[in-house]
Scaffold this motif. Structure first.
Motif, PDB file in Angstrom:
ATOM      1  N   UNK A   1       0.800  -0.983   0.011  1.00 62.33           N
ATOM      2  CA  UNK A   1       0.079  -0.055   0.003  1.00 62.33           C
ATOM      3  C   UNK A   1       0.843   1.209   0.158  1.00 62.33           C
ATOM      4  N   UNK A   2       0.269   2.328  -0.343  1.00 61.49           N
ATOM      5  CA  UNK A   2       0.855   3.568  -0.174  1.00 61.49           C
ATOM      6  C   UNK A   2       1.313   4.001   1.210  1.00 61.49           C
ATOM      7  N   UNK A   3       2.408   4.840   1.330  1.00 63.17           N
ATOM      8  CA  UNK A   3       2.633   5.229   2.657  1.00 63.17           C
ATOM      9  C   UNK A   3       2.785   6.715   2.563  1.00 63.17           C
TER      10      UNK A   3
ATOM     11  N   UNK B   1       5.105  18.651 -10.074  1.00 63.65           N
ATOM     12  CA  UNK B   1       5.041  17.235 -10.158  1.00 63.65           C
ATOM     13  C   UNK B   1       6.027  16.914  -9.132  1.00 63.65           C
ATOM     14  N   UNK B   2       5.703  15.535  -8.731  1.00 60.80           N
ATOM     15  CA  UNK B   2       6.586  15.023  -7.514  1.00 60.80           C
ATOM     16  C   UNK B   2       7.265  13.610  -8.209  1.00 60.80           C
TER      17      UNK B   2
ATOM     18  N   UNK C   1       1.663   9.980  -5.210  1.00 62.26           N
ATOM     19  CA  UNK C   1       0.348  10.507  -5.103  1.00 62.26           C
ATOM     20  C   UNK C   1       0.416  11.642  -3.846  1.00 62.26           C
ATOM     21  N   UNK C   2      -0.359  12.657  -4.331  1.00 58.98           N
ATOM     22  CA  UNK C   2      -0.460  13.875  -3.491  1.00 58.98           C
ATOM     23  C   UNK C   2      -2.126  13.921  -3.057  1.00 58.98           C
TER      24      UNK C   2
ATOM     25  N   UNK D   1       2.191  13.644   0.937  1.00 59.42           N
ATOM     26  CA  UNK D   1       2.583  13.094  -0.121  1.00 59.42           C
ATOM     27  C   UNK D   1       2.763  11.854   0.295  1.00 59.42           C
ATOM     28  N   UNK D   2       2.314  10.752  -0.636  1.00 59.49           N
ATOM     29  CA  UNK D   2       2.385   9.108  -0.411  1.00 59.49           C
ATOM     30  C   UNK D   2       3.257   8.466  -1.486  1.00 59.49           C
ATOM     31  N   UNK D   3       3.600   7.373  -1.412  1.00 58.67           N
ATOM     32  CA  UNK D   3       4.633   6.656  -2.142  1.00 58.67           C
ATOM     33  C   UNK D   3       4.413   5.140  -2.017  1.00 58.67           C
TER      34      UNK D   3
END
Length: 103
Positions: free
Chosen positions: A3-5, A36-37, A92-93, A98-100
């Motif tokens: 999952x995203x963290x 963008x990230x 993702x923002x 901010x999640x990755x």
């Protein structure tokens, strides 16, 4: 696939264009380029040294030691001496956070 963290907040950047963070215990550079990230593993595949202080130019990061370039989006090695890509992460923002996760 994990999952995203949550790894940072937009507010953490202030005047910086990058942050050193961890995704799944992996050292990662979180890079802001305009709106963008990007998240890439903080290691040059040529010699294993950090990319932390590398210049960001035209959608790529340049290794400060030997000049290898890596595409921020795909991780692809764009020039010698690197021939292997760096690992990238999906970013993702959401609500200024901010999640990755692993790509």
């Amino acid at each position: 696939m994990l999952d995203f963290e949550e790894i940072a907040s937009i507010d953490d950047f202030q005047d910086a264009d990058r942050l050193e963070v961890f995704v799944e215990d992996t050292p990662v550079l979180l890079i802001r380029a305009g709106d963008q990230y990007f998240a890439i593993e903080d290691v040059c595949t040529h010699d294993g040294q950090p990319l932390t202080d590398g210049c960001i130019e035209e959608g790529a990061i340049v290794c400060p030691r030997h000049g290898a370039r890596f595409d921020l989006q795909t991780g692809k090695a764009l020039c010698m001496p690197a021939t292997k890509p760096v690992r990238t992460f999906v970013v993702e923002v959401r609500d200024r956070k901010i999640f990755a996760r692993t790509n």
